[in-house]
Design a protein around this motif. Structure first.
Motif, short mmCIF file in Angstrom:
data_model
loop_
_atom_site.label_atom_id
_atom_site.label_comp_id
_atom_site.label_asym_id
_atom_site.label_seq_id
_atom_site.Cartn_x
_atom_site.Cartn_y
_atom_site.Cartn_z
N ILE A 12 4.74 43.55 11.26
CA ILE A 12 5.93 44.17 10.69
C ILE A 12 6.97 43.10 10.35
CG2 ILE A 12 7.86 45.76 11.11
CD1 ILE A 12 5.02 47.05 10.62
N THR A 13 7.16 42.11 11.22
CA THR A 13 8.08 41.02 10.94
C THR A 13 7.68 40.28 9.67
OG1 THR A 13 8.62 40.75 13.27
CG2 THR A 13 9.03 38.85 11.85
N ASP A 14 6.40 40.01 9.52
CA ASP A 14 5.90 39.32 8.32
C ASP A 14 6.11 40.18 7.07
OD1 ASP A 14 5.16 37.21 9.93
OD2 ASP A 14 3.01 37.70 9.90
N LEU A 15 5.86 41.49 7.17
CA LEU A 15 6.06 42.38 6.03
C LEU A 15 7.54 42.45 5.64
CD1 LEU A 15 3.73 45.40 6.93
CD2 LEU A 15 3.26 43.55 5.30
N ARG A 16 8.41 42.57 6.65
CA ARG A 16 9.86 42.62 6.37
C ARG A 16 10.33 41.36 5.67
NH1 ARG A 16 11.48 44.65 12.27
NH2 ARG A 16 11.58 46.89 11.89
N HIS A 17 9.86 40.23 6.15
CA HIS A 17 10.25 38.94 5.55
C HIS A 17 9.86 38.92 4.07
CE1 HIS A 17 11.05 34.68 5.16
NE2 HIS A 17 9.85 34.55 4.61
N THR A 18 8.65 39.36 3.78
CA THR A 18 8.19 39.38 2.39
C THR A 18 9.00 40.37 1.56
OG1 THR A 18 5.97 38.78 3.11
CG2 THR A 18 6.17 39.76 0.92
N ALA A 19 9.23 41.56 2.10
CA ALA A 19 9.99 42.59 1.37
C ALA A 19 11.42 42.14 1.09
CB ALA A 19 9.98 43.90 2.15
N CYS A 20 12.00 41.37 1.99
CA CYS A 20 13.39 40.92 1.84
C CYS A 20 13.56 39.79 0.83
CB CYS A 20 13.96 40.48 3.19
SG CYS A 20 14.25 41.86 4.30
N GLU A 21 12.47 39.20 0.38
CA GLU A 21 12.55 38.13 -0.61
C GLU A 21 13.19 38.62 -1.90
OE1 GLU A 21 11.48 34.71 -0.75
OE2 GLU A 21 11.53 34.91 1.42
N GLY A 22 13.10 39.93 -2.15
CA GLY A 22 13.76 40.50 -3.32
C GLY A 22 13.09 40.22 -4.64
N ARG A 23 11.84 39.84 -4.62
CA ARG A 23 11.12 39.58 -5.86
C ARG A 23 10.49 40.88 -6.37
NH1 ARG A 23 8.37 33.67 -5.04
NH2 ARG A 23 10.10 32.73 -3.91
N ASP A 24 9.83 40.80 -7.52
CA ASP A 24 9.22 42.01 -8.09
C ASP A 24 8.04 42.49 -7.25
OD1 ASP A 24 6.63 40.97 -9.05
OD2 ASP A 24 7.78 39.91 -10.57
N HIS A 26 4.96 43.05 -7.88
CA HIS A 26 3.68 42.36 -8.01
C HIS A 26 3.63 41.14 -7.08
CE1 HIS A 26 2.18 44.93 -11.16
NE2 HIS A 26 3.37 44.85 -11.75
N TRP A 27 4.74 40.43 -6.97
CA TRP A 27 4.82 39.30 -6.03
C TRP A 27 4.72 39.81 -4.59
CZ3 TRP A 27 7.89 37.90 -1.94
CH2 TRP A 27 7.71 36.60 -1.47
N VAL A 28 5.43 40.89 -4.28
CA VAL A 28 5.39 41.46 -2.93
C VAL A 28 3.97 41.87 -2.57
CG1 VAL A 28 6.15 43.42 -1.50
CG2 VAL A 28 7.81 42.20 -2.92
N ILE A 29 3.29 42.57 -3.46
CA ILE A 29 1.92 43.01 -3.21
C ILE A 29 1.00 41.81 -3.01
CG2 ILE A 29 -0.09 44.10 -4.29
CD1 ILE A 29 1.89 46.10 -5.59
N ALA A 30 1.10 40.83 -3.87
CA ALA A 30 0.24 39.64 -3.77
C ALA A 30 0.48 38.89 -2.47
CB ALA A 30 0.46 38.72 -4.97
N THR A 31 1.73 38.83 -2.03
CA THR A 31 2.07 38.10 -0.81
C THR A 31 1.66 38.88 0.44
OG1 THR A 31 3.91 37.06 -1.99
CG2 THR A 31 3.95 36.94 0.41
N MET A 32 1.79 40.20 0.38
CA MET A 32 1.42 41.03 1.54
C MET A 32 -0.07 41.25 1.68
SD MET A 32 4.25 44.04 1.74
CE MET A 32 5.97 43.72 2.11
N ARG A 33 -0.79 41.13 0.61
CA ARG A 33 -2.23 41.41 0.61
C ARG A 33 -2.99 40.68 1.74
NH1 ARG A 33 -5.63 42.85 -4.34
NH2 ARG A 33 -7.69 42.73 -3.42
N PRO A 34 -2.83 39.37 1.90
CA PRO A 34 -3.56 38.71 3.00
C PRO A 34 -3.06 39.12 4.38
CG PRO A 34 -2.21 37.11 1.79
CD PRO A 34 -2.13 38.40 1.04
N LEU A 35 -1.78 39.51 4.49
CA LEU A 35 -1.26 39.99 5.77
C LEU A 35 -1.92 41.31 6.14
CD1 LEU A 35 2.56 39.36 5.12
CD2 LEU A 35 0.95 37.86 6.33
N VAL A 36 -2.06 42.20 5.16
CA VAL A 36 -2.72 43.49 5.40
C VAL A 36 -4.18 43.26 5.79
CG1 VAL A 36 -3.45 45.65 4.31
CG2 VAL A 36 -1.13 44.77 3.91
N GLN A 37 -4.84 42.37 5.11
CA GLN A 37 -6.24 42.08 5.44
C GLN A 37 -6.35 41.56 6.88
OE1 GLN A 37 -8.23 38.76 3.49
NE2 GLN A 37 -10.07 40.03 3.34
N ARG A 38 -5.49 40.62 7.23
CA ARG A 38 -5.53 40.04 8.58
C ARG A 38 -5.29 41.11 9.64
NH1 ARG A 38 -1.34 35.56 11.11
NH2 ARG A 38 -2.30 35.51 13.19
#
Length: 187
Positions: A12-24, A26-38
């Motif tokens: 959840i901490t990793d997801l929040r950090h990514t979500a707070c980056e404020g990017r579009d 597609h960037w959020v999904i691409a960045t979270m994808r390996p976190l979800v897999q892990r």
């Protein structure tokens, strides 16, 4: 490889950090994808109750995390054998990770002009069976249906940009060309 050290809190901490980056998204999904897999492949979060499903609904939705404003929702979803869900959207972006068993996803495209309330024309645009460790990333507007064609309960991890019961999401009946609001029954 299972990663017992990747806890729900760390995820959840990793997801929040990514979500707070404020990017579009597609960037959020691409960045979270390996976190979800892990996290999907780790076994630190799994509990027997995550395999329980509502027989009337055909699946069970177990909330693992939800932000107070309903953003960043994480669910464990169990699917009964031979059951699934008709075409639907999420009203937000979604990332789904395979945890236990195969799940068939059919993807749909909307072909009408969206001007008639309650009316929708869909055509199938593809399908994919995903297994443990596979990840589906779906931008806002993606329409898909899910089916568990196996003989046992399957489990997947779902991460949404917003809790789907707080979006304007729809369920579709391609044969009757209907669109209706869609609210999940939570376990």
């Amino acid at each position: 490889m299972k990663d017992d050290a990747y806890s729900l809190n760390r995820f959840i901490t990793d997801l929040r950090h990514t979500a707070c980056e404020g990017r579009d998204e597609h960037w959020v999904i691409a960045t979270m994808r390996p976190l979800v897999q892990r996290f999907a492949l780790s076994c630190s979060w799994l509990e027997p109750r995550h395999y329980q499903a509502d027989s009337a609904q055909g699946f069970g939705v177990h909330v693992l995390h939800e932000e107070p404003d309903h953003t960043l929702a994480v669910f464990a979803v169990s699917w009964l054998p031979g059951r699934g869900i008709p075409p639907h959207d999420h009203g937000t972006w979604a990332i789904v990770g395979g945890v236990d068993g195969p799940e068939k996803n059919v993807f749909w495209e909307r072909t009408d002009d969206r001007t008639r309330p309650g009316y929708a024309e869909l055509r199938q645009s593809g399908e994919r069976v995903f297994r443990p460790g596979d990840v589906l990333a779906m931008p806002s507007g993606t329409i898909h249906s899910v089916c568990n064609e196996s003989d046992h309960v399957t489990l997947s991890l779902h991460v949404y940009g917003k809790h789907v019961n707080f979006t304007d999401r729809s369920q579709f009946d391609p044969d009757r060309r209907r669109e209706t609001p869609f609210i999940l029954k939570l376990a």
